[in-house]
Design a protein around this motif. Structure first.
Motif, PDB file in Angstrom:
ATOM      1  N   CYS A   1       0.831  -1.210   0.000  1.00 53.14           N
ATOM      2  CA  CYS A   1       0.000   0.000   0.000  1.00 53.14           C
ATOM      3  C   CYS A   1       0.865   1.260   0.000  1.00 53.14           C
ATOM      4  N   GLY A   2       1.977   1.207   0.750  1.00 45.93           N
ATOM      5  CA  GLY A   2       2.885   2.370   0.784  1.00 45.93           C
ATOM      6  C   GLY A   2       3.523   2.621  -0.572  1.00 45.93           C
ATOM      7  N   ILE A   3       3.934   1.533  -1.225  1.00 47.14           N
ATOM      8  CA  ILE A   3       4.550   1.691  -2.556  1.00 47.14           C
ATOM      9  C   ILE A   3       3.553   2.253  -3.549  1.00 47.14           C
ATOM     10  N   VAL A   4       2.327   1.721  -3.515  1.00 47.07           N
ATOM     11  CA  VAL A   4       1.293   2.208  -4.428  1.00 47.07           C
ATOM     12  C   VAL A   4       0.999   3.674  -4.174  1.00 47.07           C
ATOM     13  N   PHE A   5       0.950   4.060  -2.887  1.00 47.22           N
ATOM     14  CA  PHE A   5       0.682   5.457  -2.541  1.00 47.22           C
ATOM     15  C   PHE A   5       1.812   6.373  -3.035  1.00 47.22           C
ATOM     16  N   GLY A   6       3.042   5.921  -2.831  1.00 47.59           N
ATOM     17  CA  GLY A   6       4.185   6.727  -3.273  1.00 47.59           C
ATOM     18  C   GLY A   6       4.196   6.907  -4.776  1.00 47.59           C
ATOM     19  N   LEU A   7       3.971   5.816  -5.531  1.00 43.77           N
ATOM     20  CA  LEU A   7       3.919   5.918  -6.982  1.00 43.77           C
ATOM     21  C   LEU A   7       2.806   6.840  -7.445  1.00 43.77           C
ATOM     22  N   THR A   8       1.684   6.788  -6.734  1.00 47.11           N
ATOM     23  CA  THR A   8       0.554   7.658  -7.087  1.00 47.11           C
ATOM     24  C   THR A   8       0.917   9.126  -6.897  1.00 47.11           C
ATOM     25  N   VAL A   9       1.605   9.422  -5.784  1.00 44.85           N
ATOM     26  CA  VAL A   9       2.023  10.813  -5.518  1.00 44.85           C
ATOM     27  C   VAL A   9       3.013  11.290  -6.584  1.00 44.85           C
ATOM     28  N   VAL A  10       3.991  10.434  -6.916  1.00 46.19           N
ATOM     29  CA  VAL A  10       4.973  10.805  -7.946  1.00 46.19           C
ATOM     30  C   VAL A  10       4.294  11.051  -9.279  1.00 46.19           C
ATOM     31  N   LEU A  11       3.341  10.195  -9.642  1.00 43.77           N
ATOM     32  CA  LEU A  11       2.638  10.355 -10.907  1.00 43.77           C
ATOM     33  C   LEU A  11       1.855  11.662 -10.934  1.00 43.77           C
ATOM     34  N   ILE A  12       1.206  11.981  -9.808  1.00 37.91           N
ATOM     35  CA  ILE A  12       0.422  13.220  -9.738  1.00 37.91           C
ATOM     36  C   ILE A  12       1.343  14.441  -9.871  1.00 37.91           C
ATOM     37  N   LEU A  13       2.494  14.409  -9.167  1.00 33.29           N
ATOM     38  CA  LEU A  13       3.446  15.527  -9.242  1.00 33.29           C
ATOM     39  C   LEU A  13       3.999  15.685 -10.645  1.00 33.29           C
ATOM     40  N   TYR A  14       4.246  14.565 -11.329  1.00 37.73           N
ATOM     41  CA  TYR A  14       4.778  14.621 -12.684  1.00 37.73           C
ATOM     42  C   TYR A  14       3.754  15.213 -13.647  1.00 37.73           C
ATOM     43  N   VAL A  15       2.491  14.766 -13.538  1.00 38.81           N
ATOM     44  CA  VAL A  15       1.442  15.238 -14.439  1.00 38.81           C
ATOM     45  C   VAL A  15       1.190  16.727 -14.240  1.00 38.81           C
ATOM     46  N   PHE A  16       1.208  17.175 -12.982  1.00 40.85           N
ATOM     47  CA  PHE A  16       0.886  18.579 -12.678  1.00 40.85           C
ATOM     48  C   PHE A  16       2.145  19.389 -12.333  1.00 40.85           C
ATOM     49  N   ARG A  17       3.311  18.964 -12.895  1.00 43.32           N
ATOM     50  CA  ARG A  17       4.574  19.627 -12.521  1.00 43.32           C
ATOM     51  C   ARG A  17       4.635  21.086 -12.958  1.00 43.32           C
ATOM     52  N   LYS A  18       4.125  21.401 -14.171  1.00 42.94           N
ATOM     53  CA  LYS A  18       4.206  22.779 -14.655  1.00 42.94           C
ATOM     54  C   LYS A  18       3.366  23.742 -13.817  1.00 42.94           C
ATOM     55  N   PRO A  19       2.068  23.412 -13.530  1.00 39.70           N
ATOM     56  CA  PRO A  19       1.293  24.313 -12.659  1.00 39.70           C
ATOM     57  C   PRO A  19       1.933  24.462 -11.277  1.00 39.70           C
TER      58      PRO A  19
END
Length: 397
Positions: free
Chosen positions: A25-43
């Motif tokens: 669950c921790g790994i999945v949560f971390g990957l989810t956070v990284v993906l969100i930061l990557y997608v919304f990195r410019k804003p």
């Protein structure tokens, strides 16, 4: 009555399953956070004031750009290439230090006559044998003396003999006996390579070494602004290399390329006003004959004229013959004794036709002092050029 409870044994299988579940669950949560930061990195970067387009970019011409573009990327690449090329020339200047030597006058009490950096004279090692080093000096490094001190890159200073000096260029030849040099100096020194300065083009990079900035072994990088200039001396005309490098008064040194190959000998007029001068140099290719004469202590033939080439374009434009134009005739010279005058156009020496100052100098150098040669020239008389001749007795310069 005392009651005893029986300990329940550990369920290791269940415990391991819970740990693995938590880890996944921790790994999945971390990957989810990284993906969100990557997608919304410019804003996010914009909100934090860290916009990628605001980075500092080095520009060659100093004209900065606030937005990314293909042109901006090209400028970045040009700036990087220019920086690398400039660095390569500085490296060449440092490499030149291994054949560059300091030259100091020796006074009557045995100590060096020059003490300040702005009067630092220098030379380059042009030949090395088992018994001696041969050094070409910068102009006016030697002033009427036959003993100097030579300092090498590693700091060793030795006595040296001045064997020949050209009074017009101020260039001298100095010899250092090899048995004076210690092991470190022998390992450190190199012999300079003399380049083909006639192949240079305007706009090429160049580095001045020696003392261009009133500091011992200073370096200055720039470009050639002119490679077609000429400077006239007795019976000779040398190519003059001009740069955009701003040097100091009393500067001395040499111009070298990116491979530390020598292309010119820095020269300037002592009577120029001001403290800063654009660096000029005599082309090394034109000094080859002079160097040979000085090194081998040969006799140099002398006629006594100051000359310039009459090119095809000049001849066509002004309606004058092609040849070598006499700018000035020196007093008490073979030329004036033979009746050659200012304004004459020399067209032949002996049986050899003369079309340029180069051919004139080469032909003259093949003659021996004391011999008489017929010099043919064109003289303007009664509204037209008339072919005339004179017997000139070659003298020793």
């Amino acid at each position: 009555m005392e009651i005893h409870y029986k300990n329940k044994p550990w369920n290791w299988r269940k415990l391991l399953r819970n740990v693995l579940t938590t880890l996944i669950c921790g790994i999945v949560f971390g990957l989810t956070v990284v993906l969100i930061l990557y997608v919304f990195r410019k804003p996010i970067r914009k909100a934090l004031g860290a916009d990628e387009d605001s980075r500092i970019v080095f520009q060659v011409d100093g004209a900065g750009r606030s937005e990314k573009s293909d042109v901006g990327n090209a400028d970045d690449q040009a700036a990087q290439a220019n920086t690398q090329e400039t660095a390569a020339y500085y490296e060449a200047g440092l490499k030149a230090n291994h054949y560059l030597v300091g030259i100091n006058e020796v006074s009557t009490d045995g100590y060096g006559g020059k003490a300040t950096d702005d009067e630092f004279a220098c030379g380059i090692i042009i030949s090395k044998t088992k018994k001696m080093l041969v050094i070409m000096s910068s102009p006016n490094a030697v002033r009427g003396i036959n003993l100097v001190q030579v300092t090498f890159y590693n700091g060793q200073t030795v006595r040296a003999r001045v064997t020949a000096t050209d009074s017009e260029t101020g260039i001298s030849i100095i010899r250092v006996e090899m048995n004076q040099l210690d092991k470190d100096t022998l390992e450190d020194i190199t012999v300079a390579k003399l380049g083909k300065s006639y192949a240079l083009k305007r706009g090429e990079n160049v580095v001045a070494v020696g003392n261009p900035l009133s500091e011992i072994r200073s370096l200055a990088v720039g470009q050639y602004t002119s490679v077609g200039g000429r400077t006239r001396m007795t019976d000779r005309e040398y190519s003059l290399l001009e740069t955009n490098i701003l040097g100091k008064r009393h500067m001395a040194g040499f111009l070298v390329d990116e491979e530390a190959v020598v292309m010119g000998v820095v020269t300037h007029r002592e009577d120029e006003d001001g403290e800063n001068y654009t660096i000029k140099a005599l082309a090394i290719s034109d000094l080859s004959v002079l160097t040979d004469v000085l090194c081998n202590q040969k006799v140099r033939p002398f006629i006594g004229v100051q000359i310039s080439t009459v090119s095809t374009e000049t001849a066509r434009a002004y309606g004058i013959p092609k040849g070598v134009y006499v700018e000035y005739v020196y007093l008490r010279s073979p030329a004036v004794d033979a009746g050659i005058q200012k304004g004459d156009i020399l067209v032949a020496i002996g049986k050899k036709e003369i079309r340029s100052t180069k051919y004139f100098a080469e032909t003259l150098d093949q003659l021996s002092p004391g011999t008489t040669v017929k010099v043919q020239f064109m003289r303007y008389t009664n509204g037209r050029y008339k072919r005339m001749s004179a017997d000139v007795v070659i003298a020793e310069r």
